[in-house]
Every structure is written in C-alpha cells, then in structure tokens.
Motif scaffolding. Structure first.
Motif, PDB file in Angstrom:
ATOM      1  N   LYS A  83      27.074   8.515 -35.759  1.00 38.09           N
ATOM      2  CA  LYS A  83      27.158   9.274 -34.498  1.00 38.09           C
ATOM      3  C   LYS A  83      27.843  10.421 -34.795  1.00 38.09           C
ATOM      4  O   LYS A  83      28.971  10.568 -35.251  1.00 38.09           O
ATOM      5  N   ILE A  84      27.284  11.478 -34.196  1.00 34.13           N
ATOM      6  CA  ILE A  84      27.925  12.862 -34.257  1.00 34.13           C
ATOM      7  C   ILE A  84      28.506  13.372 -32.751  1.00 34.13           C
ATOM      8  O   ILE A  84      27.622  13.101 -32.018  1.00 34.13           O
ATOM      9  N   ASN A  85      29.513  13.654 -32.878  1.00 33.71           N
ATOM     10  CA  ASN A  85      30.217  14.365 -31.519  1.00 33.71           C
ATOM     11  C   ASN A  85      29.884  15.810 -31.726  1.00 33.71           C
ATOM     12  O   ASN A  85      30.529  16.489 -32.469  1.00 33.71           O
ATOM     13  N   VAL A  86      29.258  16.404 -30.607  1.00 38.01           N
ATOM     14  CA  VAL A  86      29.253  17.870 -30.357  1.00 38.01           C
ATOM     15  C   VAL A  86      29.954  18.111 -29.062  1.00 38.01           C
ATOM     16  O   VAL A  86      29.741  17.174 -28.249  1.00 38.01           O
ATOM     17  N   PRO A  87      30.250  19.143 -28.821  1.00 40.28           N
ATOM     18  CA  PRO A  87      30.747  19.359 -27.309  1.00 40.28           C
ATOM     19  C   PRO A  87      29.690  19.153 -26.328  1.00 40.28           C
ATOM     20  O   PRO A  87      28.423  19.719 -26.326  1.00 40.28           O
ATOM     21  N   GLY A  88      30.178  18.424 -25.337  1.00 39.53           N
ATOM     22  CA  GLY A  88      29.355  17.866 -24.202  1.00 39.53           C
ATOM     23  C   GLY A  88      28.210  16.948 -24.571  1.00 39.53           C
ATOM     24  O   GLY A  88      27.349  16.493 -23.662  1.00 39.53           O
ATOM     25  N   ASP A  89      28.136  16.361 -25.828  1.00 38.41           N
ATOM     26  CA  ASP A  89      26.923  15.443 -26.096  1.00 38.41           C
ATOM     27  C   ASP A  89      27.410  14.613 -27.557  1.00 38.41           C
ATOM     28  O   ASP A  89      28.173  14.937 -28.161  1.00 38.41           O
ATOM     29  N   ASP A  90      26.740  13.637 -27.598  1.00 38.37           N
ATOM     30  CA  ASP A  90      26.882  12.553 -28.631  1.00 38.37           C
ATOM     31  C   ASP A  90      25.499  12.182 -29.100  1.00 38.37           C
ATOM     32  O   ASP A  90      24.796  12.110 -28.281  1.00 38.37           O
ATOM     33  N   PHE A  91      25.306  12.175 -30.582  1.00 36.71           N
ATOM     34  CA  PHE A  91      23.819  11.856 -31.160  1.00 36.71           C
ATOM     35  C   PHE A  91      24.128  10.567 -31.803  1.00 36.71           C
ATOM     36  O   PHE A  91      24.964  10.549 -32.604  1.00 36.71           O
ATOM     37  N   LEU A  92      23.476   9.480 -31.614  1.00 35.66           N
ATOM     38  CA  LEU A  92      23.532   8.390 -32.355  1.00 35.66           C
ATOM     39  C   LEU A  92      22.220   7.929 -33.114  1.00 35.66           C
ATOM     40  O   LEU A  92      21.074   7.987 -32.278  1.00 35.66           O
ATOM     41  N   VAL A  93      22.051   8.016 -34.318  1.00 37.69           N
ATOM     42  CA  VAL A  93      20.836   7.579 -34.786  1.00 37.69           C
ATOM     43  C   VAL A  93      21.171   6.213 -35.744  1.00 37.69           C
ATOM     44  O   VAL A  93      22.140   6.129 -36.591  1.00 37.69           O
ATOM     45  N   LYS A  94      19.971   5.530 -35.998  1.00 37.73           N
ATOM     46  CA  LYS A  94      20.278   4.066 -36.539  1.00 37.73           C
ATOM     47  C   LYS A  94      18.987   3.966 -37.305  1.00 37.73           C
ATOM     48  O   LYS A  94      17.938   4.143 -37.029  1.00 37.73           O
ATOM     49  N   LYS A  95      19.426   3.888 -38.784  1.00 35.11           N
ATOM     50  CA  LYS A  95      18.313   3.730 -39.761  1.00 35.11           C
ATOM     51  C   LYS A  95      18.537   2.487 -40.455  1.00 35.11           C
ATOM     52  O   LYS A  95      19.561   1.987 -40.792  1.00 35.11           O
ATOM     53  N   GLN A  96      17.494   1.592 -40.769  1.00 30.49           N
ATOM     54  CA  GLN A  96      17.384   0.363 -41.513  1.00 30.49           C
ATOM     55  C   GLN A  96      16.740   0.306 -42.677  1.00 30.49           C
ATOM     56  O   GLN A  96      15.421   0.627 -42.927  1.00 30.49           O
ATOM     57  N   CYS A  97      17.123   0.329 -44.111  1.00 35.38           N
ATOM     58  CA  CYS A  97      16.286   0.664 -45.210  1.00 35.38           C
ATOM     59  C   CYS A  97      17.021  -0.502 -46.257  1.00 35.38           C
ATOM     60  O   CYS A  97      17.786  -1.386 -46.137  1.00 35.38           O
ATOM     61  N   LYS A  98      16.390  -0.519 -47.444  1.00 32.25           N
ATOM     62  CA  LYS A  98      16.805  -1.163 -48.617  1.00 32.25           C
ATOM     63  C   LYS A  98      18.227  -0.901 -49.267  1.00 32.25           C
ATOM     64  O   LYS A  98      18.894  -1.694 -49.664  1.00 32.25           O
ATOM     65  N   THR A  99      18.599   0.416 -49.177  1.00 33.69           N
ATOM     66  CA  THR A  99      19.520   0.909 -49.702  1.00 33.69           C
ATOM     67  C   THR A  99      20.581   1.915 -48.822  1.00 33.69           C
ATOM     68  O   THR A  99      19.781   2.248 -47.783  1.00 33.69           O
ATOM     69  N   PHE A 100      21.867   1.822 -48.811  1.00 32.27           N
ATOM     70  CA  PHE A 100      22.542   2.404 -47.941  1.00 32.27           C
ATOM     71  C   PHE A 100      22.426   4.032 -47.809  1.00 32.27           C
ATOM     72  O   PHE A 100      22.303   4.804 -47.136  1.00 32.27           O
ATOM     73  N   GLU A 101      22.257   4.365 -49.111  1.00 33.93           N
ATOM     74  CA  GLU A 101      21.798   5.783 -49.472  1.00 33.93           C
ATOM     75  C   GLU A 101      20.631   6.210 -48.641  1.00 33.93           C
ATOM     76  O   GLU A 101      20.800   7.395 -48.268  1.00 33.93           O
ATOM     77  N   GLU A 102      19.423   5.274 -48.855  1.00 30.89           N
ATOM     78  CA  GLU A 102      18.414   5.792 -48.247  1.00 30.89           C
ATOM     79  C   GLU A 102      18.586   6.112 -46.873  1.00 30.89           C
ATOM     80  O   GLU A 102      17.898   6.624 -46.103  1.00 30.89           O
ATOM     81  N   ALA A 103      19.184   4.890 -46.235  1.00 29.83           N
ATOM     82  CA  ALA A 103      19.412   4.864 -44.598  1.00 29.83           C
ATOM     83  C   ALA A 103      20.222   5.976 -44.431  1.00 29.83           C
ATOM     84  O   ALA A 103      19.845   6.545 -43.249  1.00 29.83           O
ATOM     85  N   ILE A 104      21.227   6.618 -44.926  1.00 29.95           N
ATOM     86  CA  ILE A 104      21.913   7.460 -44.500  1.00 29.95           C
ATOM     87  C   ILE A 104      21.196   8.659 -44.627  1.00 29.95           C
ATOM     88  O   ILE A 104      21.124   9.762 -44.015  1.00 29.95           O
ATOM     89  N   GLU A 105      20.168   8.884 -45.684  1.00 29.10           N
ATOM     90  CA  GLU A 105      19.542  10.092 -45.670  1.00 29.10           C
ATOM     91  C   GLU A 105      18.635  10.350 -44.781  1.00 29.10           C
ATOM     92  O   GLU A 105      18.335  11.208 -43.937  1.00 29.10           O
ATOM     93  N   LEU A 106      17.821   8.984 -44.288  1.00 30.67           N
ATOM     94  CA  LEU A 106      16.848   9.287 -43.276  1.00 30.67           C
ATOM     95  C   LEU A 106      17.660   9.557 -41.950  1.00 30.67           C
ATOM     96  O   LEU A 106      17.033  10.188 -41.037  1.00 30.67           O
ATOM     97  N   ALA A 107      18.958   8.866 -41.672  1.00 30.87           N
ATOM     98  CA  ALA A 107      19.334   9.283 -40.645  1.00 30.87           C
ATOM     99  C   ALA A 107      19.879  10.669 -40.424  1.00 30.87           C
ATOM    100  O   ALA A 107      19.959  11.406 -39.327  1.00 30.87           O
ATOM    101  N   CYS A 108      20.334  11.148 -41.429  1.00 30.34           N
ATOM    102  CA  CYS A 108      20.795  12.575 -41.619  1.00 30.34           C
ATOM    103  C   CYS A 108      19.426  13.528 -41.245  1.00 30.34           C
ATOM    104  O   CYS A 108      19.595  14.752 -40.471  1.00 30.34           O
ATOM    105  N   GLU A 109      18.435  13.383 -41.866  1.00 28.26           N
ATOM    106  CA  GLU A 109      17.141  14.024 -41.744  1.00 28.26           C
ATOM    107  C   GLU A 109      16.717  14.004 -40.042  1.00 28.26           C
ATOM    108  O   GLU A 109      16.494  14.877 -39.486  1.00 28.26           O
TER     109      GLU A 109
END
Length: 100
Positions: A57-83
């Motif tokens: 969940k990213i907070n920017v002025p006036g808005d919030d963005f929430l991205v949820k990803k499910q993968c085999k590893t946390f690293e892969e899930a974090i990477e995809l969510a960040c993309e």
C-alpha cells in the motif's frame, strides 16, 4: 520514504525486509511525492505452491494505491507488486502533469 513491513502469522527475516525496503524505495524514481508505504506479507494455508502473498500500500497526497500479488516466493511477489505500482505511479504522474 517511510516503509513499514508487516508479517502476518510468521516472523520475517532481515534479508527479506531489506529486499522489500530497497525495492519499494526505487518507486520514488517514478513519482517523488510518495509519503509512506506499508508491505503486508502473508502465507496462505493451502497445499498450493503459490501461497506467499505480498500486499503493498503506497500513500501519495490525495490517494492510496494497493497492489496484491501471490507467488511462490515473497521476493517474486514483491517484485511483481512493485512493477504494477510503477505503472500506476507513472499513470498518475502523467495525469497530474497534463492538468498543469
């Protein structure tokens, strides 16, 4: 940017926290007005191999963005969510700059 890592129902190791911190910090390159971010790491109790969930969940002025990803590893899930967040932040930046 302030990054909070929340591990739900398990203890997270320092390497994973550092990886998440570095990866999310790179998002400021795309949109410099990011206030803070929350990363929720969860393990789903299923027999499926892809049972690691990362919600960012990213907070920017006036808005919030929430991205949820499910993968085999946390690293892969974090990477995809960040993309995904990179695309969202670039879209928001273009939208704001077109109104000026």
């Amino acid at each position: 940017m302030k990054v909070n890592v929340h591990a739900v129902n398990f203890t997270v190791d320092k390497k994973l926290v550092d990886f998440a911190q570095v990866r999310v910090d790179k998002l400021e390159k795309y949109y410099d007005k990011v206030v803070s971010s929350d990363i929720f790491l969860k393990v789903e109790n299923t027999s499926d191999k892809e049972n690691k969930i990362a919600e960012i969940k990213i907070n920017v002025p006036g808005d919030d963005f929430l991205v949820k990803k499910q993968c085999k590893t946390f690293e892969e899930a974090i990477e995809l969510a960040c993309e995904s967040l990179e695309r969202l932040l670039l879209k928001r930046k273009e939208k704001i700059s077109s109104h000026i």
